[in-house]
Design a protein around this motif. Structure first.
Motif, short mmCIF file in Angstrom:
data_model
loop_
_atom_site.label_atom_id
_atom_site.label_comp_id
_atom_site.label_asym_id
_atom_site.label_seq_id
_atom_site.Cartn_x
_atom_site.Cartn_y
_atom_site.Cartn_z
N LEU A 7 0.86 -1.17 0.00
CA LEU A 7 0.00 0.00 0.00
C LEU A 7 0.90 1.22 0.00
CD1 LEU A 7 -2.44 -1.20 2.77
CD2 LEU A 7 -2.95 -1.01 0.33
N VAL A 8 0.59 2.16 -0.85
CA VAL A 8 1.32 3.43 -0.91
C VAL A 8 0.37 4.52 -0.45
CG1 VAL A 8 2.51 5.09 -2.39
CG2 VAL A 8 2.70 2.63 -2.87
N LEU A 36 9.32 6.46 1.33
CA LEU A 36 10.07 6.49 0.08
C LEU A 36 10.61 7.89 -0.16
CD1 LEU A 36 7.67 4.34 -2.12
CD2 LEU A 36 9.70 3.61 -0.85
N GLN A 37 9.85 8.86 0.30
CA GLN A 37 10.27 10.26 0.31
C GLN A 37 9.29 10.99 1.21
OE1 GLN A 37 10.18 11.57 -3.73
NE2 GLN A 37 7.98 11.82 -3.79
N ASN A 38 9.48 12.26 1.41
CA ASN A 38 8.62 13.03 2.29
C ASN A 38 7.17 12.94 1.82
OD1 ASN A 38 8.06 14.63 4.45
ND2 ASN A 38 8.72 16.54 3.49
N LEU A 43 3.54 0.31 3.04
CA LEU A 43 3.29 -0.77 4.00
C LEU A 43 2.90 -2.02 3.23
CD1 LEU A 43 1.22 1.05 6.74
CD2 LEU A 43 3.24 -0.35 7.17
N PRO A 44 3.17 -3.20 3.79
CA PRO A 44 2.66 -4.41 3.15
C PRO A 44 1.13 -4.36 3.10
CG PRO A 44 4.27 -4.97 4.84
CD PRO A 44 3.98 -3.51 4.98
N GLN A 45 0.56 -4.88 2.05
CA GLN A 45 -0.89 -4.84 1.92
C GLN A 45 -1.52 -5.95 2.75
OE1 GLN A 45 -2.45 -4.05 -1.96
NE2 GLN A 45 -4.39 -5.08 -1.51
N LYS A 82 14.47 -4.21 -3.15
CA LYS A 82 14.80 -2.89 -2.62
C LYS A 82 13.83 -2.49 -1.50
CE LYS A 82 16.81 -0.65 -6.69
NZ LYS A 82 16.62 0.45 -7.65
N VAL A 83 12.56 -2.75 -1.73
CA VAL A 83 11.55 -2.38 -0.75
C VAL A 83 11.71 -3.22 0.51
CG1 VAL A 83 9.07 -2.36 -0.25
CG2 VAL A 83 9.91 -1.52 -2.45
#
Length: 191
Positions: A7-8, A36-38, A43-45, A82-83
């Motif tokens: 989830l983003v 990932l940035q400001n 989070l994992p879904q 990477k995540v």
């Protein structure tokens, strides 16, 4: 093809009052989110994360902000890795801090033992400190979605702290029993 879904959450919050931004940041960090940035976190879904992020999205909007919640996957295994690496690095940082507190606990027990400070009050205080360590490790584990490398070491170190407190407790009980016996002897056989 990758299998992990995330989830983003992207959000903007008015700069004032700053307490609102801090509150959102704290909630997301408490959930184990990585940034990932400001203003963009991941989070994992899971059903729990979806529910909690939707509530947070609503809170942000009701405070004059804007938020978008998306589901995503990595483009390939390298992106997914990477995540996962970001998540495990965050958890390892928490485990390192935990291990430092375990070292403090061990040092405290060593000081009390060296000083032969074997009292019930000290045992109770150390027992409370051990409970705090147990609760802290449980919180870290709950957010360790991908099995960070330091997890096993943290678990072993906590078990070592448990054993150390048990040894200290036996010394306290023995010392207190000796004190009771000496007091009883003096009462039964006054000088």
């Amino acid at each position: 093809m990758t299998s992990e879904k995330w989830l983003v959450l992207t959000y903007k919050i008015p700069p004032e009052p700053a307490a609102r931004r801090v509150a959102v940041w704290r909630k997301l960090k408490a959930m184990g989110a990585v940034y990932l940035q400001n203003g963009v976190c991941l989070l994992p879904q899971t059903d729990d994360h979806v529910r909690r992020l939707r509530v947070l999205e609503n809170d942000i909007a009701s405070n004059g902000g804007d938020a978008v919640l998306l589901s995503t996957v990595g483009l390939d295994a390298a992106q997914e890795e990477k995540v996962v690496t970001r998540f495990t690095a965050d958890r390892d940082e928490a485990y390192r801090e935990f291990l430092g507190k375990c070292a403090d606990f061990e040092a405290e027990i060593a000081r009390e033992t060296a000083a032969r400070h074997f009292t019930y009050a000290e045992l109770e205080e150390n027992d409370e400190d051990l409970e705090k360590l147990k609760n802290w490790l449980a919180k870290i584990r709950k957010l360790d979605f991908y099995g960070a490398p330091l997890a096993a070491e943290a678990h072993e170190r906590l078990e070592s702290c448990v054993a150390l407190l048990e040894t200290y407790a036996r010394a306290v009980f023995e010392c207190q029993d000796e004190n009771r016996s000496a007091t009883t002897d003096r009462q039964e056989n006054p000088p």
